[in-house]
Design a protein around this motif. Structure first.
Motif, PDB file in Angstrom:
ATOM      1  N   LEU A 235      30.953 -17.379 -78.909  1.00  0.00           N
ATOM      2  CA  LEU A 235      31.003 -17.806 -77.717  1.00  0.00           C
ATOM      3  C   LEU A 235      29.424 -17.483 -77.130  1.00  0.00           C
ATOM      4  N   PHE A 236      28.634 -18.494 -76.911  1.00  0.00           N
ATOM      5  CA  PHE A 236      27.130 -18.428 -76.507  1.00  0.00           C
ATOM      6  C   PHE A 236      26.633 -19.002 -75.127  1.00  0.00           C
ATOM      7  N   ASN A 237      25.634 -18.181 -74.635  1.00  0.00           N
ATOM      8  CA  ASN A 237      25.033 -18.957 -73.695  1.00  0.00           C
ATOM      9  C   ASN A 237      24.076 -19.948 -74.119  1.00  0.00           C
TER      10      ASN A 237
ATOM     11  N   ILE B 195      24.929 -13.408 -75.525  1.00  0.00           N
ATOM     12  CA  ILE B 195      24.456 -13.595 -73.887  1.00  0.00           C
ATOM     13  C   ILE B 195      23.336 -12.872 -73.796  1.00  0.00           C
ATOM     14  N   MET B 196      22.071 -13.283 -73.580  1.00  0.00           N
ATOM     15  CA  MET B 196      20.815 -12.511 -73.309  1.00  0.00           C
ATOM     16  C   MET B 196      21.002 -11.969 -71.860  1.00  0.00           C
ATOM     17  N   TYR B 197      20.070 -10.985 -71.714  1.00  0.00           N
ATOM     18  CA  TYR B 197      19.987 -10.030 -70.408  1.00  0.00           C
ATOM     19  C   TYR B 197      19.223 -10.905 -69.375  1.00  0.00           C
ATOM     20  N   ALA B 198      17.814 -11.268 -69.834  1.00  0.00           N
ATOM     21  CA  ALA B 198      16.986 -12.066 -69.006  1.00  0.00           C
ATOM     22  C   ALA B 198      16.492 -13.434 -69.798  1.00  0.00           C
TER      23      ALA B 198
ATOM     24  N   LEU C 209      18.796 -13.223 -64.740  1.00  0.00           N
ATOM     25  CA  LEU C 209      19.387 -12.200 -65.149  1.00  0.00           C
ATOM     26  C   LEU C 209      20.778 -12.393 -65.182  1.00  0.00           C
ATOM     27  N   GLN C 210      21.535 -11.940 -66.254  1.00  0.00           N
ATOM     28  CA  GLN C 210      22.962 -12.330 -66.394  1.00  0.00           C
ATOM     29  C   GLN C 210      23.559 -10.851 -66.013  1.00  0.00           C
ATOM     30  N   PRO C 211      25.014 -10.931 -65.555  1.00  0.00           N
ATOM     31  CA  PRO C 211      25.799  -9.840 -65.208  1.00  0.00           C
ATOM     32  C   PRO C 211      26.199  -9.168 -66.519  1.00  0.00           C
TER      33      PRO C 211
ATOM     34  N   HIS D  64      23.082 -18.815 -64.651  1.00  0.00           N
ATOM     35  CA  HIS D  64      23.867 -17.839 -64.673  1.00  0.00           C
ATOM     36  C   HIS D  64      25.254 -18.214 -65.334  1.00  0.00           C
ATOM     37  N   ILE D  65      25.615 -17.210 -66.152  1.00  0.00           N
ATOM     38  CA  ILE D  65      27.099 -17.459 -66.975  1.00  0.00           C
ATOM     39  C   ILE D  65      28.007 -17.404 -65.861  1.00  0.00           C
ATOM     40  N   ASP D  66      29.056 -18.346 -66.348  1.00  0.00           N
ATOM     41  CA  ASP D  66      30.248 -18.585 -65.277  1.00  0.00           C
ATOM     42  C   ASP D  66      31.252 -17.625 -66.020  1.00  0.00           C
ATOM     43  N   LEU D  67      31.457 -16.744 -65.353  1.00  0.00           N
ATOM     44  CA  LEU D  67      32.430 -15.412 -65.838  1.00  0.00           C
ATOM     45  C   LEU D  67      33.641 -15.903 -65.992  1.00  0.00           C
ATOM     46  N   ASN D  68      34.207 -16.868 -65.211  1.00  0.00           N
ATOM     47  CA  ASN D  68      35.780 -17.342 -65.424  1.00  0.00           C
ATOM     48  C   ASN D  68      35.726 -18.063 -66.649  1.00  0.00           C
TER      49      ASN D  68
END
Ligand code: PLP
Length: 381
Positions: free
Chosen positions: A93-95, A147-150, A157-159, A127-131
């Motif tokens: 699963l990737f960003n 999923i990268m940090y920045a 930035l990602q959570p 931003h990643i959709d956490l849902n």
């Protein structure tokens, strides 16, 4: 770098810190191979192990969890390819805004039929959709999540703590490309349940061509050959690079508060300059200081206000900036990151990324924005 140049491309590569070069010098000159058991070899081996201990202490890892690599690209390749093999993973699963070091590796694994690659939804700031991530994890619990940090182009930035917690909850493995944030001193793997991460020295004033990966659990070697790095990465170690990287990282962690203040002061200044002097500029990514890298700003100007030669105008004025990541610039392709956050290709092709660091002063940003503004008024025909 010629002294008259204004360098605003730190996200592509930061200049080598002169103190780092001094620390590296004896190891650049030294004879011997760190795998040799004689005194010359032992001298180099102890330098490599000391550097490993330094890096491990700084990020809260055990020394055996650090593997030295030739940089961020190798660390990403190594982690993704070896984790898939070691743990027989069939889904990633990737960003979609990952660096090409991650994206092209995942594409390659998918092309070979080794994994199914599923993009995770993102919003218009990246931003990643956490849902969506959670829904995917429910369906594919034994995945590798990348999923990268920045983000290196837009700074979003990602959570990452929430992402890591979700991965842990569903039994997935989490790889985080921390290349752009490692030098901010934020990474502590003892406080953050990430499984793998990638880092690269030249983003934090260390030398180019050296990096490391952290892995919470052993993975197969990616490069076969000798038994270096406890059999996990063959090849004679880049001793001077490794020593320089550890020194640079220690300095970054020690000075992280001052460094963050400097970068964020410059970001506030850059945002204010844009607001006052280029109000037509559209900021790509998360414009807030809390939600973005303090040293990266990406924007574009609408076609009726500017031609697509703004980067050339900057270059002619002696200002080094980028339109996309260094690895893709010159390709003529619109950035996949900007397209993934919804920009049309023609807008993505006109994007400008300014990125700054220790050596940047406010007047460097003034010059860059002034140059852009002057060339709005009189575009090249
Ligand atoms: N990942 C990210 C987010 C990057 O920004 C980069 C380099 O720009 C890399 C990976 C690749 O690192 P390296 O240049 O050390 O191969």
């Amino acid at each position: 770098m010629p002294p008259q140049l204004v360098y605003l491309d730190y996200a592509a590569s930061a200049p080598l810190d002169p103190e780092v070069l001094e620390v590296m010098r004896p190891y650049l000159e030294a004879a011997g191979n760190p795998s040799s058991t004689h005194a010359a070899g032992r001298f180099l081996r102890s330098a490599v192990e000391e550097a490993r201990q330094t890096i491990a202490d700084l990020i809260g890892a055990a020394p055996g969890e650090i593997i030295f690599t030739s940089g961020g690209t190798e660390a990403d390749n190594h982690t993704l390819r070896s984790a898939v093999e070691t743990f027989s993973l069939s889904t990633i699963l990737f960003n979609p805004t990952e660096h090409h070091a991650v994206l092209h590796t995942i594409e390659d694994l998918a092309r070979q039929g080794k994994v199914r690659a599923i993009p995770i939804a993102i919003d218009s700031q990246g931003h990643i959709d956490l849902n969506h991530l959670e829904a995917l994890l429910k369906e594919h619990p034994k995945s590798l999540v990348s999923i990268m940090y920045a983000n290196n182009e837009i700074g979003t930035l990602q959570p990452v703590s929430e992402i890591a917690a979700l991965c842990q909850q569903y039994g997935a493995l989490y790889h985080c490309d921390t290349v752009q944030v490692m030098g901010l001193g934020w990474v502590r793997v003892d406080e953050w349940p990430v499984d793998f991460l990638a880092a690269s020295a030249h983003k934090f004033y260390g030398p180019k061509g050296v990096g490391f990966l952290y892995r919470r659990r052993p993975i197969r070697s990616f490069i076969t050959g000798g038994g270096q790095e406890r059999g996990q990465r063959a090849g004679t170690e880049n001793v001077a690079g490794i020593v320089g990287m550890a020194f640079a990282l220690r300095k970054a962690y020690e000075k992280k508060d001052t460094y963050y203040q400097h970068l964020s002061m410059l970001k506030r200044h850059a945002l204010e300059l844009l607001r006052m002097q280029l109000p037509e500029a559209h900021i790509n990514g998360d414009p807030s200081l809390e939600g973005s890298h303090p040293g990266i700003l990406n924007f574009y100007l609408p076609p009726e206000k500017a031609d697509d030669l703004l980067l050339i105008h900057l270059d002619i004025a002696g200002i080094c900036a980028s339109g996309t990541s260094a690895c893709s610039s010159g390709s003529g392709h619109p950035s996949h990151v900007l397209q993934a956050i919804g920009l049309p290709a023609e807008a993505a092709l006109r994007a400008i990324r300014l990125s700054w660091g220790w050596g940047t002063e406010k007047n460097h940003l003034d010059r860059a924005i002034q140059t852009l503004q002057q060339n709005l008024a009189a575009p090249i025909t």
